[in-house]
Scaffold this motif. Structure first.
Motif, short mmCIF file in Angstrom:
data_model
loop_
_atom_site.label_atom_id
_atom_site.label_comp_id
_atom_site.label_asym_id
_atom_site.label_seq_id
_atom_site.Cartn_x
_atom_site.Cartn_y
_atom_site.Cartn_z
N ARG B 197 -6.55 -8.05 3.94
CA ARG B 197 -5.24 -7.52 4.32
C ARG B 197 -5.21 -7.11 5.79
NH1 ARG B 197 -3.75 -2.72 5.49
NH2 ARG B 197 -5.57 -1.74 4.55
N LYS B 200 -5.19 -10.20 7.99
CA LYS B 200 -3.88 -10.88 8.01
C LYS B 200 -2.88 -10.09 8.86
CE LYS B 200 -3.98 -13.55 3.71
NZ LYS B 200 -3.59 -13.60 2.28
N ASP B 201 -2.90 -8.76 8.72
CA ASP B 201 -2.02 -7.93 9.55
C ASP B 201 -2.27 -8.19 11.02
OD1 ASP B 201 -0.99 -6.79 7.28
OD2 ASP B 201 -1.98 -4.84 7.52
N VAL B 203 -3.61 -10.87 12.46
CA VAL B 203 -3.17 -12.22 12.84
C VAL B 203 -1.64 -12.25 12.95
CG1 VAL B 203 -2.98 -14.61 12.05
CG2 VAL B 203 -5.18 -13.40 11.89
N GLU B 204 -0.97 -11.63 11.98
CA GLU B 204 0.49 -11.66 11.97
C GLU B 204 1.11 -10.92 13.15
OE1 GLU B 204 1.80 -10.40 8.06
OE2 GLU B 204 0.76 -12.13 7.15
N ARG B 205 0.44 -9.85 13.60
CA ARG B 205 1.05 -9.14 14.73
C ARG B 205 0.61 -9.73 16.05
NH1 ARG B 205 -2.25 -4.66 12.74
NH2 ARG B 205 -4.19 -4.80 13.90
N GLY B 206 -0.16 -10.83 15.99
CA GLY B 206 -0.49 -11.57 17.21
C GLY B 206 -1.69 -11.06 17.98
N ASP B 207 -2.57 -10.29 17.32
CA ASP B 207 -3.80 -9.84 18.00
C ASP B 207 -4.59 -11.07 18.46
OD1 ASP B 207 -3.06 -7.31 17.30
OD2 ASP B 207 -4.89 -6.83 16.17
N SER B 212 -7.27 -15.98 13.89
CA SER B 212 -6.02 -16.73 13.87
C SER B 212 -6.28 -18.24 13.83
CB SER B 212 -5.15 -16.36 15.06
OG SER B 212 -5.85 -16.69 16.26
N GLU B 217 -6.88 -20.15 3.45
CA GLU B 217 -6.82 -18.71 3.16
C GLU B 217 -7.98 -17.96 3.83
OE1 GLU B 217 -4.91 -16.33 1.12
OE2 GLU B 217 -3.48 -17.85 1.79
#
Lengths: 317, 317
Positions: B197, B200-201, B203-207, B212, B217
């Motif tokens: 989790r 994924k957070d 990667v999703e916020r663009g770190d 990435s 999965e």
């Protein structure tokens, strides 16, 4: 044959209390006398023997029914061997108390530390009577603890089990150093000492609180009384003490899942005002399955818990 | 007379594993077969009996030496009565497994939940061998736990003792909700699910992280590998998982004071990279007396812990 009896000894710095218990955990009667610590270890042990024999005179049917004498001691102990390694407040160093007292009394003797013995007393003959799994907190100068699982006192690998005052529970950003050297221990906020410290800090930084009007040394009772009277600064201090107690119990509930938490010591006299806030934090942080049916109650034996628990060493430890 | 033997059964959703152990906790041999859950509870129990009797044929000296059959089950159990109340992944509801299996096998049968049984297996025949007080963490989809004190599994008032994944340990300001409904449980950050989790957070916020670039999965192993390779975002995630594990152990150390912590499950394969960070947090929050001589080690039995622990129900629980 007469009922089995047990003698408990609470060895304090100024007084020695002795009590006679039956197998149901009932305290039948007590006796006490001065410790006379200044006269040395031999004199103290002779006093213990004298007070025990004044409590239950040798030669009587009762004396014959005494199966053992348990002694609770504040200090560093070798419990299995019955040796006092060192006591901060008494003149003992490397004293084989078990052997000496067994010779003096002709009865089996066990020793254990005072916090464990007090917890055992509450579990055995006080607020934990009939409960196989319970955890005791003592809110005094520090925060003491004791854990009883399946009716037995848990001691752990190095005897540190149940030293609940040293749980690291205060959030890092608001943690201060404990006497033990670690940051954020429970007793920095939930002991009488912690409550007084927070109150003094508030007064010193000029918070508008009735605590600034207290004459002489501030006590934890002053803070609780001010909080009950509506003083918001005092309320925050008591709430913080209660919050971290309840949060620590949530953790204990997940680790050992007791049926009952028992809270004793001077601070617990704040009563339902304190307990309701402890329960609120406990409920907030404890999963339903570890919370259902779990009670948080006041200790019942007060200063006699040590004597009852010491007698109980022969049944439960 | 021949040596006493014990059979352990690990009842899983797709496979049933059975194993034969001696009284020293050594796994002598194993056998397994399909659960066939779709065919109903009766068929599953018939399969268990068949696999046990294929492992140890009745009529042999070995069969006669078998003193009992222990079964580890993921579900809600009435342990003393040997009844499965309900299983999320198997077709059992109110099934008196102990009675039925005792009739089928002519041997004593005990049941217990799978996490407790795995802990008991490690304590009895794995990384806790010879250690009376140890605490097991299993880092998998969730965080499981089991506590062994004085060689006995601690179950608590409602069977919730040792559910270490649900210790409220994450600081309130950074806590998220756990599957159990509470905020800040250990398994929100220290399970494989928690690690994935957090990744994924990120990667999703663009770190800016190599995570990435992972195709398909994300797994906890991807995160650990990236951290070991120097990816700072991944390092922070693994450090956070390790920090809260170590901090939770500090609390457990004060409550029950074990001699050894044993860490198993998929995430534990991260090895010394993870363990050194766990130890650092543990040392930071644990008082010296509860820390001296305490070891944090990897589990040894892997997927066989359940079988060994189930067999061990007759010796240690």
């Amino acid at each position: 044959m007469s009922e089995s009896l047990f003698v408990g000894v609470d060895l304090g710095g100024t007084a020695i209390k002795v009590g006679l218990c039956n197998a149901a955990g009932n305290l039948l009667r007590m006796h006490e006398g001065p410790t006379q610590a200044a006269e040395g270890a031999d004199a103290v042990l002779t006093n213990i023997a004298a007070y025990v024999q004044e409590l239950v005179p040798p030669g009587t049917t009762e004396w014959d029914a005494v199966e053992g004498v348990g002694i609770g001691i504040a200090g560093f102990l070798n419990i299995p061997e019955g040796i006092i390694d060192f006591t901060p407040n008494l003149p003992f160093k490397d004293v084989p108390v078990k052997r000496i007292m067994e010779e003096k009394l002709g009865k089996l003797v066990k020793i254990n530390n005072d916090a464990n013995v007090a917890a055992l007393g509450e579990a055995w003959g006080g607020a934990g009577k009939g409960i196989a799994n319970c955890v005791c907190y003592t809110l005094g100068t520090g925060v003491g603890g004791g854990i009883i699982l399946n009716n037995r006192l848990i001691e752990g690998f190095t005897g540190m089990a149940g030293e609940l005052g040293h749980m690291s529970i205060v959030a890092d950003l608001e943690a201060i150093q404990c006497g033990c050297g670690k940051m954020g221990c429970l007793e920095t906020v939930s002991s009488a000492t912690g409550i007084i410290r927070m109150a003094k800090d508030a007064v010193e930084r000029g918070d508008r609180t009735t605590l600034s009007l207290v004459e002489g040394e501030l006590t934890a009772k002053d803070v609780v009384d001010a909080a009950k009277g509506g003083d918001e600064v005092a309320q925050r201090i008591v709430s913080r003490a209660a919050f971290y107690l309840g949060k620590s119990m949530a953790t204990v509930a997940i680790v050992v899942n007791p049926q009952r938490f028992i809270i004793g010591g001077g601070v617990s006299k704040a009563g339902e005002f304190l307990f309701s806030q402890i329960r609120e934090a406990f409920d907030k942080y404890t999963p339903e399955n570890a919370r259902a049916g779990v009670e948080i109650v006041a200790a019942e034996l007060g200063n006699n818990a040590g004597v009852v628990g010491a007698a109980g060493l022969f049944l439960r430890a």
